[in-house]
Design a protein around this motif. Structure first.
Motif, short mmCIF file in Angstrom:
data_model
loop_
_atom_site.label_atom_id
_atom_site.label_comp_id
_atom_site.label_asym_id
_atom_site.label_seq_id
_atom_site.Cartn_x
_atom_site.Cartn_y
_atom_site.Cartn_z
N GLN A 89 83.63 35.12 21.69
CA GLN A 89 84.28 35.02 23.00
C GLN A 89 85.58 35.83 22.96
O GLN A 89 86.49 35.52 22.21
CB GLN A 89 84.60 33.54 23.30
N LYS A 90 85.61 36.87 23.77
CA LYS A 90 86.80 37.70 23.83
C LYS A 90 87.82 37.01 24.71
O LYS A 90 87.54 36.62 25.83
CB LYS A 90 86.44 39.06 24.39
N GLU A 91 89.08 36.85 24.21
CA GLU A 91 90.08 36.08 24.93
C GLU A 91 91.40 36.81 25.01
O GLU A 91 91.74 37.61 24.13
CB GLU A 91 90.29 34.72 24.25
N VAL A 92 92.13 36.49 26.07
CA VAL A 92 93.50 36.97 26.26
C VAL A 92 94.35 35.74 26.56
O VAL A 92 94.05 35.00 27.50
CB VAL A 92 93.58 37.98 27.42
N ARG A 102 89.91 42.82 18.15
CA ARG A 102 90.69 43.83 17.43
C ARG A 102 90.33 45.25 17.88
O ARG A 102 91.11 46.18 17.68
CB ARG A 102 90.43 43.66 15.93
N GLY A 103 89.15 45.42 18.49
CA GLY A 103 88.74 46.74 18.93
C GLY A 103 89.28 47.13 20.30
O GLY A 103 88.96 48.21 20.81
N SER A 111 86.40 46.02 23.33
CA SER A 111 85.38 47.00 22.99
C SER A 111 84.05 46.56 23.57
O SER A 111 83.61 45.44 23.39
CB SER A 111 85.28 47.14 21.47
N ASN A 112 83.42 47.47 24.32
CA ASN A 112 82.07 47.28 24.83
C ASN A 112 81.90 45.96 25.58
O ASN A 112 80.90 45.27 25.44
CB ASN A 112 81.04 47.34 23.69
N TYR A 113 82.87 45.60 26.40
CA TYR A 113 82.80 44.35 27.17
C TYR A 113 81.86 44.55 28.34
O TYR A 113 82.06 45.38 29.19
CB TYR A 113 84.19 43.96 27.63
N GLY A 114 80.78 43.78 28.37
CA GLY A 114 79.87 43.82 29.49
C GLY A 114 79.11 45.13 29.58
O GLY A 114 78.62 45.48 30.65
#
Lengths: 115, 115
Positions: A1-4, A28-29, A94-97
């Motif tokens: 899960q990519k989070e901010v 990290r990407g 990186s490469n989200y969606g």
């Protein structure tokens, strides 16, 4: 899960002070980073974009990026009451969606500048 | 005068009704996006389109549909299948979606309320 992640605040600073807003991200990407300002009831407005490690200055605003530590910050010098708003951090993982252009937004930090 | 327009500004929907939100841009941008914002929440991606006649689902596409028949226009339909549609809907565009992420610029938003 990519989070901010952002501290929701409110962050309260006196007029004329430096406001420091922070944002951390999990991917990290990630390559591209943006700060938006959103006044209550309005749509987000782009303030800064930053792509390389270090500082980027534009008027009273300075964006700072540290990819090794996975954080990006926004400094507002000589804060004014008109700077009172919610500040959104957005990151391009990186490469989200399947698209390199998509952004993930933090929930925002509410800034209040007291006269 | 270039920019992104959204209409209507406020929209009220009855249960079981489909409604369509308009988004138009004259910035000659290739990529367009639809986000949803709930109180105290970050922006969540509904759909995006990198080029005319092509669009992709975002994180929360269920209950929504889009079309991209013209470069300038990216309408969003909120269908009756969307169980909790009350939110602030934001349309954005960027020059392109490939390569390093480009800045996204937002329209003024449509506030949808279910009666």
């Amino acid at each position: 899960q990519k989070e901010v992640e952002q501290n929701s605040g409110p962050l309260s600073v006196p007029e004329g002070a430096i406001a420091s807003l922070n944002c951390t991200y999990s991917d990290r990407g990630s390559q591209s980073f943006f700060w938006y300002r959103q006044y209550s009831g309005k749509s987000p407005e782009l303030i800064m974009s930053i792509y390389s490690n270090g500082d980027k200055e534009d008027g009273r605003f300075t964006a700072q990026l540290n990819k090794a530590s996975q954080y990006v910050s926004l400094l507002i010098r000589d804060s004014q009451p008109s700077d009172s708003a919610t500040y959104l951090c957005a990151v391009n993982p990186s490469n989200y969606g399947g698209s390199q252009g998509n952004l993930i937004f933090g929930k925002g930090t509410k800034l209040s500048v007291k006269p | 005068d270039g920019g992104i327009t959204q209409s209507p500004k406020y929209l009220f929907r009855k249960e079981g009704q489909n409604v369509t939100l308009s988004c138009e841009q004259n910035l000659n941008h290739d990529a367009m996006y639809w986000y949803r914002q709930d109180p105290g929440q970050g922006l969540r991606l509904i759909y995006y389109s990198q080029i005319v006649n092509d669009f992709q689902k975002g994180d929360i596409a269920e209950g929504y549909s889009v079309s991209r028949e013209k470069k300038e226009s990216f309408p969003l339909t909120v269908t009756s299948a969307q169980k909790n549609p009350t939110a602030f809907y934001l349309c954005a565009s960027s020059i392109r979606a490939s390569g390093r992420a480009q800045e996204q610029f937002f329209g003024p938003g449509t506030r949808l309320t279910v009666l």
